[in-house]
Design an enzyme around this catalytic site. Sequence first.
Site, PDB file in Angstrom:
ATOM      1  N   GLU A  65      27.395  78.280 -35.108  1.00 37.34           N
ATOM      2  CA  GLU A  65      26.365  79.315 -35.032  1.00 37.34           C
ATOM      3  C   GLU A  65      26.540  80.224 -33.807  1.00 37.34           C
ATOM      4  O   GLU A  65      25.585  80.803 -33.323  1.00 37.34           O
ATOM      5  CB  GLU A  65      24.986  78.645 -34.996  1.00 37.34           C
ATOM      6  N   PHE A 118      15.841  72.992 -37.916  1.00 33.88           N
ATOM      7  CA  PHE A 118      15.375  73.747 -39.080  1.00 33.88           C
ATOM      8  C   PHE A 118      16.465  74.699 -39.536  1.00 33.88           C
ATOM      9  O   PHE A 118      16.968  75.518 -38.766  1.00 33.88           O
ATOM     10  CB  PHE A 118      14.109  74.534 -38.738  1.00 33.88           C
ATOM     11  N   GLY A 119      16.851  74.599 -40.810  1.00 34.26           N
ATOM     12  CA  GLY A 119      17.832  75.499 -41.406  1.00 34.26           C
ATOM     13  C   GLY A 119      17.179  76.414 -42.416  1.00 34.26           C
ATOM     14  O   GLY A 119      16.398  75.958 -43.257  1.00 34.26           O
ATOM     15  N   TYR A 120      17.500  77.704 -42.366  1.00 32.67           N
ATOM     16  CA  TYR A 120      16.904  78.686 -43.270  1.00 32.67           C
ATOM     17  C   TYR A 120      17.955  79.539 -43.972  1.00 32.67           C
ATOM     18  O   TYR A 120      17.632  80.349 -44.837  1.00 32.67           O
ATOM     19  CB  TYR A 120      15.927  79.595 -42.506  1.00 32.67           C
ATOM     20  N   GLY A 121      19.225  79.373 -43.607  1.00 30.66           N
ATOM     21  CA  GLY A 121      20.322  80.132 -44.214  1.00 30.66           C
ATOM     22  C   GLY A 121      21.370  79.167 -44.725  1.00 30.66           C
ATOM     23  O   GLY A 121      21.072  78.266 -45.506  1.00 30.66           O
ATOM     24  N   SER A 122      22.590  79.315 -44.235  1.00 32.67           N
ATOM     25  CA  SER A 122      23.671  78.450 -44.712  1.00 32.67           C
ATOM     26  C   SER A 122      23.463  76.985 -44.352  1.00 32.67           C
ATOM     27  O   SER A 122      24.036  76.103 -45.000  1.00 32.67           O
ATOM     28  CB  SER A 122      25.024  78.925 -44.178  1.00 32.67           C
TER      29      SER A 122
END
Length: 184
Positions: A99, A24-28
């Site tokens: 990350e 799950f990606g929520y930023g870059s």
Amino acid sequence: MSFDTVEQNRSRQQFDGISSVWLFGYGSLIYKVDFPFLEKRPATIEGWARRFWQGSHDHRGTPEAPGRVVTLIQQPGVRCKGMAYRVSPDVFEHLDVREKNGYLRFTTPMTFDDGSVEDGLVYIATEDNAAFLGPAPAADIAQQIARSSGPSGPNRDYLLNLAEALRSLGDEDSHVLEIESHLR
């Protein structure tokens, strides 16, 4: 916890016998997809709010002048919209380095737009990491972002790209949009 979390992440989950994992990606990770994926789908996670409370000493700032990037903060009743990617476990060799500045991998249930639910991994920079900056007024966060730059470019590009990507997903994240309005 130190800035560099690569080794911690590599010991957190075992991928033996697993051919794919949801991320799950929520930023870059929404707009800078520099990794191969098998599938991508919009998704949400429950009980987490996106906040510009994490320092960036390695991508959007420097150790002397950190930028600000997003992390997730637990907040009951809140939904965070993002993008889910089904990836091969070997992708984490790259993502753990990308990350590494305080982010750890956690498992979370993700809900796709069709209502189906799958467990996935998400990188979260918790409050106990050395790069955590915490809350600040939106105008102050915008000022820090405006003056910060690092090896991955100006911090303002991170904010503007994220705001645009969220609009494309149909997400009106008030925290991100308020900081964007101060920056502009």
